[in-house]
Design an enzyme around this catalytic site. Structure first.
Site, PDB file in Angstrom:
ATOM      1  N   ASP A 227      -5.139  23.215  -6.021  1.00 55.15           N
ATOM      2  CA  ASP A 227      -5.360  22.262  -7.106  1.00 55.15           C
ATOM      3  C   ASP A 227      -4.699  22.862  -8.343  1.00 55.15           C
ATOM      4  O   ASP A 227      -5.207  23.824  -8.926  1.00 55.15           O
ATOM      5  CB  ASP A 227      -6.866  22.029  -7.324  1.00 55.15           C
ATOM      6  CG  ASP A 227      -7.142  20.978  -8.396  1.00 55.15           C
ATOM      7  OD1 ASP A 227      -6.285  20.800  -9.284  1.00 55.15           O
ATOM      8  OD2 ASP A 227      -8.221  20.352  -8.359  1.00 55.15           O
TER       9      ASP A 227
ATOM     10  N   ARG B 293       0.817  -1.214   0.000  1.00 60.71           N
ATOM     11  CA  ARG B 293       0.000   0.000   0.000  1.00 60.71           C
ATOM     12  C   ARG B 293       0.858   1.275   0.000  1.00 60.71           C
ATOM     13  O   ARG B 293       0.461   2.292  -0.557  1.00 60.71           O
ATOM     14  CB  ARG B 293      -0.922  -0.021   1.214  1.00 60.71           C
ATOM     15  CG  ARG B 293      -2.226   0.702   0.985  1.00 60.71           C
ATOM     16  CD  ARG B 293      -3.260   0.313   1.996  1.00 60.71           C
ATOM     17  NE  ARG B 293      -2.736   0.367   3.349  1.00 60.71           N
ATOM     18  CZ  ARG B 293      -3.043  -0.528   4.294  1.00 60.71           C
ATOM     19  NH1 ARG B 293      -3.850  -1.525   4.043  1.00 60.71           N
ATOM     20  NH2 ARG B 293      -2.524  -0.410   5.497  1.00 60.71           N
TER      21      ARG B 293
ATOM     22  N   LYS C 176      -5.002  13.906 -15.837  1.00 60.53           N
ATOM     23  CA  LYS C 176      -5.175  14.844 -16.958  1.00 60.53           C
ATOM     24  C   LYS C 176      -3.856  14.955 -17.732  1.00 60.53           C
ATOM     25  O   LYS C 176      -3.386  13.979 -18.261  1.00 60.53           O
ATOM     26  CB  LYS C 176      -5.665  16.194 -16.430  1.00 60.53           C
ATOM     27  CG  LYS C 176      -6.816  16.094 -15.434  1.00 60.53           C
ATOM     28  CD  LYS C 176      -8.067  15.501 -16.035  1.00 60.53           C
ATOM     29  CE  LYS C 176      -9.158  15.385 -14.987  1.00 60.53           C
ATOM     30  NZ  LYS C 176     -10.266  14.541 -15.392  1.00 60.53           N
TER      31      LYS C 176
ATOM     32  N   TYR D  13     -13.477  22.472  -8.508  1.00 63.33           N
ATOM     33  CA  TYR D  13     -13.957  21.246  -9.178  1.00 63.33           C
ATOM     34  C   TYR D  13     -15.159  20.698  -8.383  1.00 63.33           C
ATOM     35  O   TYR D  13     -15.084  20.577  -7.152  1.00 63.33           O
ATOM     36  CB  TYR D  13     -12.785  20.269  -9.201  1.00 63.33           C
ATOM     37  CG  TYR D  13     -13.087  18.884  -9.693  1.00 63.33           C
ATOM     38  CD1 TYR D  13     -13.637  18.664 -10.960  1.00 63.33           C
ATOM     39  CD2 TYR D  13     -12.793  17.778  -8.906  1.00 63.33           C
ATOM     40  CE1 TYR D  13     -13.886  17.380 -11.402  1.00 63.33           C
ATOM     41  CE2 TYR D  13     -13.035  16.497  -9.345  1.00 63.33           C
ATOM     42  CZ  TYR D  13     -13.594  16.306 -10.593  1.00 63.33           C
ATOM     43  OH  TYR D  13     -13.841  15.028 -11.029  1.00 63.33           O
TER      44      TYR D  13
HETATM   45  C1  PLP Z   1      -9.476  20.506 -11.597  1.00 62.72           C
HETATM   46  C2  PLP Z   1      -9.647  19.057 -11.290  1.00 62.72           C
HETATM   47  N1  PLP Z   1      -9.130  18.570 -10.157  1.00 62.72           N
HETATM   48  C3  PLP Z   1      -9.271  17.272  -9.821  1.00 62.72           C
HETATM   49  C4  PLP Z   1      -9.940  16.392 -10.630  1.00 62.72           C
HETATM   50  C5  PLP Z   1     -10.114  14.969 -10.185  1.00 62.72           C
HETATM   51  O1  PLP Z   1      -9.263  14.100 -10.835  1.00 62.72           O
HETATM   52  P1  PLP Z   1      -9.601  12.536 -10.963  1.00 62.72           P
HETATM   53  O2  PLP Z   1     -10.588  12.416 -12.066  1.00 62.72           O
HETATM   54  O3  PLP Z   1      -8.299  11.905 -11.223  1.00 62.72           O
HETATM   55  O4  PLP Z   1     -10.196  12.104  -9.647  1.00 62.72           O
HETATM   56  C6  PLP Z   1     -10.477  16.840 -11.838  1.00 62.72           C
HETATM   57  C7  PLP Z   1     -11.193  15.898 -12.727  1.00 62.72           C
HETATM   58  O5  PLP Z   1     -11.819  16.271 -13.693  1.00 62.72           O
HETATM   59  C8  PLP Z   1     -10.350  18.202 -12.161  1.00 62.72           C
HETATM   60  O6  PLP Z   1     -10.888  18.703 -13.294  1.00 62.72           O
END
Ligand code: PLP
Length: 386
Positions: A178, A55, A203, A108
């Protein structure tokens, strides 16, 4: 070394198979030790990049984490099972009864849902702040974290990360960001003062739309609580996804350059089209966030949002369904172009007035921008039909 060079060379010398350019993929649930001494050392509280149990990672995980920490110009990195798992680990590690967390409005959607449905019921006061808010006046003695996402998902508003960090640090409050949109290539989060930088590596960093992965970077001190939370909750990533992401990382800089060039070309073309009221993209000189973007980012790969003139559901459906090079899907950051209706999460329950503009989010992939514009032109023609 420039980041482009680091992307290619970071963590390579540490590969478990010393003469391989590409590290082997090490999968295991269980680590065994040669002696009781070695076992005791590995279980020590401060051992983060040696194998203990599946883990906490294998050599594949540690190679990605070391490479990412180097590229983000900081000490350490934690890989988690998704971008959302990285965000929720950071929030949960700072939450608790009587605490107060400031979160930028327009984060998000699932970040906001986690705050409202998990963090608030646990007794933490979560307060959303606007992009032009004076953060110093919102900080309380009980504030344990400021969490910001810039630009905001869907609305693309920019937050002044440098000013937020200065205000928060004055009161001894850490700042998490983020940083998925900018990636370390275009957004030097830690240099701006961010303590904990969170990336949905799903992404751009992986870039191939075949992995879910989160990466959290910062100093050992800044990430201590988050790491402890990940250890307790089992939020860690699988070696397979780390291996794929390490492969994606090597080409991140060239992909970002190409995404940027194409996104700007398509966004500028869209600005001149009938039925397009506004393109929300801070890299455009006409965008209200442009100056902030220029001072805090060194590039912009998109995605961006477009305001279409108000139209009926039929016309909007014709527009989306006519697109053939843009997949209709909620992600971004991969090699392929995508489109989705862009209603900010907190507004989804409200009925939009008929005369409201339609928001559409585009991710511009690695296709030819001319082909993408041709596809969009056909869709805009379909929208106007009837
Ligand atoms: C700005 C942003 N942060 C975090 C995430 C979450 O990522 P994950 O899909 O890997 O959980 C996304 C997903 O679209 C996002 O657009």
């Amino acid at each position: 070394m420039d980041r482009e060079t680091l992307l290619v060379h970071a963590a390579r010398r540490t590969a478990a198979a010393a003469n391989s350019v590409s590290p082997p993929l090490v999968r295991t649930s269980t680590t065994v030790f040669d002696s009781l001494d070695a076992y005791k050392q590995a279980q020590g509280a401060l051992v983060f990049d040696g194998p203990r149990y599946g883990r906490s990672g294998t050599s594949t995980t540690f190679e990605l984490q070391r490479a990412m920490a180097q590229i983000a110009n900081t000490e350490t990195c934690i890989a988690t099972s998704s971008g959302l798992a990285a965000i929720t680990a950071v929030l949960a590690a700072h939450a608790g009864p009587g605490r107060h967390i400031l979160v930028s409005a327009g984060v998000y959607g699932p970040t906001r849902v986690f705050c409202d449905k998990e963090i608030v019921p646990s007794g933490t006061d979560v307060e959303y702040f606007a992009h032009d808010a004076d953060v110093s006046s919102l900080l309380r003695d009980t504030t344990s974290l400021v969490f910001v996402e810039t630009p905001a998902s869907l609305t693309m508003q920019m937050w002044d990360v440098r000013a937020i960090c200065a205000a928060a640090h004055d009161r001894g409050v850490p700042v998490a960001c983020d940083s998925t949109w900018g990636t370390p290539i275009f957004f030097d989060a830690h240099a701006l003062g961010v303590d904990i930088s969170v990336h949905a590596a799903t992404k751009f960093i992986n870039g191939h739309s075949d992995v879910l992965l989160g990466l959290i970077t910062g100093t050992l001190d800044a990430l201590a609580g988050v790491r402890a939370y990940c250890d307790r909750s089992g939020a860690h990533a699988a070696p397979d996804t780390c291996w794929l992401t390490l492969r994606g990382l090597r080409t991140l800089a060239v992909r970002m350059e190409r995404h940027q060039r194409s996104a700007l070309a398509v966004a500028r073309w869209l600005q001149s089209q009938p039925c397009v009221q506004r393109v929300l993209f801070p890299a455009l000189a006409t965008d209200p966030g442009y100056e902030l973007w220029r001072s805090q980012f060194s590039g912009a790969a998109g995605p961006f949002t477009v305001e279409l003139a108000p139209c009926g559901e039929d016309a909007f459906t014709r527009f989306i369904d006519q697109l053939s090079l843009f997949g209709l899907g909620t992600s971004w950051g991969g090699f392929e172009s995508l489109v989705m209706p862009a209603v900010p999460h907190h507004l989804r329950a409200l009925a939009a007035p008929a005369d409201a503009p339609r928001l559409v989010r585009f991710h511009i992939g690695l296709e030819s921008p001319q082909d993408l514009c041709d596809d969009l032109a056909a869709a805009l023609t379909a929208l106007r039909r009837g």
